[in-house]
Design a protein around this motif. Sequence first.
Motif, short mmCIF file in Angstrom:
data_model
loop_
_atom_site.label_atom_id
_atom_site.label_comp_id
_atom_site.label_asym_id
_atom_site.label_seq_id
_atom_site.Cartn_x
_atom_site.Cartn_y
_atom_site.Cartn_z
N THR A 2 0.75 -1.16 0.04
CA THR A 2 0.04 -0.02 0.07
C THR A 2 0.88 1.49 0.11
N ILE A 3 0.27 2.31 -0.21
CA ILE A 3 1.03 3.68 -0.16
C ILE A 3 1.55 3.85 1.34
N ALA A 4 0.74 3.52 2.34
CA ALA A 4 1.25 3.52 3.58
C ALA A 4 2.54 2.68 3.82
N ASP A 5 2.76 1.60 3.37
CA ASP A 5 3.68 0.66 3.28
C ASP A 5 5.04 1.43 2.64
N THR A 6 4.67 1.95 1.63
CA THR A 6 5.99 2.47 0.68
C THR A 6 6.39 3.85 1.13
N SER A 7 5.38 4.63 1.95
CA SER A 7 5.88 5.84 2.59
C SER A 7 6.51 5.58 3.95
N LEU A 8 6.19 4.71 4.57
CA LEU A 8 7.11 4.56 6.03
C LEU A 8 8.19 3.76 5.40
N HIS A 9 8.49 3.04 4.53
CA HIS A 9 9.68 2.64 4.14
C HIS A 9 10.75 3.85 3.53
N ALA A 10 10.10 4.83 2.73
CA ALA A 10 10.68 5.99 2.14
C ALA A 10 11.12 6.97 3.42
N ASP A 11 10.28 7.19 4.55
CA ASP A 11 10.81 7.82 5.53
C ASP A 11 11.89 7.14 6.33
N VAL A 13 14.18 5.35 4.86
CA VAL A 13 15.48 5.60 4.17
C VAL A 13 15.58 7.03 4.28
N ARG A 14 14.93 7.92 4.14
CA ARG A 14 15.18 9.45 4.29
C ARG A 14 15.95 9.66 5.90
N THR A 15 15.22 9.25 6.90
CA THR A 15 15.68 9.32 8.13
C THR A 15 17.07 8.76 8.22
N LEU A 16 17.38 7.79 7.95
CA LEU A 16 18.55 6.91 8.05
C LEU A 16 19.66 7.64 7.45
N TYR A 33 21.49 -0.95 7.94
CA TYR A 33 20.02 -0.84 7.82
C TYR A 33 19.49 -0.23 6.45
N LEU A 34 20.42 0.55 5.92
CA LEU A 34 19.92 1.15 4.60
C LEU A 34 20.28 0.08 3.49
N ASP A 35 21.04 -0.81 3.76
CA ASP A 35 21.26 -2.15 2.59
C ASP A 35 20.01 -2.99 3.14
N HIS A 36 19.68 -3.25 4.13
CA HIS A 36 18.51 -4.06 4.46
C HIS A 36 17.29 -3.39 3.82
N GLY A 88 -0.42 2.15 10.40
CA GLY A 88 -1.11 3.54 10.70
C GLY A 88 0.23 4.40 10.95
N ASP A 89 1.22 3.79 11.25
CA ASP A 89 2.43 4.70 11.46
C ASP A 89 3.03 5.53 10.22
N LEU A 90 3.04 6.86 10.37
CA LEU A 90 3.22 7.88 9.17
C LEU A 90 4.78 7.80 9.03
N ASP A 91 5.63 7.45 10.24
CA ASP A 91 7.10 7.38 9.87
C ASP A 91 7.66 6.94 11.36
N LEU A 92 8.96 6.59 11.17
CA LEU A 92 9.76 6.10 12.23
C LEU A 92 9.45 6.70 13.81
N ALA A 93 9.45 8.05 13.64
CA ALA A 93 9.20 8.83 14.82
C ALA A 93 7.75 8.70 15.43
#
Length: 192
Positions: A2-11, A13-16, A33-36, A88-93
């Motif tokens: 889903t979009i939520a799956d990809t946005s959390l993953h993208a966050d 990657v951005r955060t790390l 972590y980034l390689d994973h 439901g989590d928007l990002d890692l934080a």
Amino acid sequence: MTIADTSLHADAVRTLGSWVGADAGQQRLRQDYLDHLAAHPDGMWRACRPAHLTASALVLDRAGGRVLLTLHPKVGRWLQMGGHCEPGDLDLAAAALREAVEESGIPDLTLLTVDGRPAPVKLDRHAVRCAGKDQPENTHLDVQYLALAPAGAEALISEESLDLRWFDLDGLPGSTDDSVRELVAIARRLTA
């Protein structure tokens, strides 16, 4: 996915990708972590094997000079609040804050910010059996934050904990593992 799956993953990657570890070991973990995440589009979720990202937060009462730890029912040790990311989590934080609020019972926690944004303070990789005793071990790639409790905050134990207690920064239980002790030392430095 889903979009939520990809946005959390993208966050993640951005955060790390923008986070700078305090030493060479933390920088190596960051790259792992980034390689994973590059190899696993589902790398944020509990179902991802052999590893997945998790989010946690050490709850600090700055005014009282103490930290809140939970006695984890599966591990049998005093740990910071944390766990698996959820849809439901928007990002890692947000995942770290949600876990801290759920497990501490303190609704008005805030995450420590750097340049106006919540930022991890430490990474920790550890083997667990989160799928059950009869399942093989997997690895948590934990992204750790610092949550600040308001003065006088009262914790409320949840069903996810055997016990929940405030400890003085210099009075951690003897069974506290090195990772939590390092996290407490970081909290002390960052909030001094």
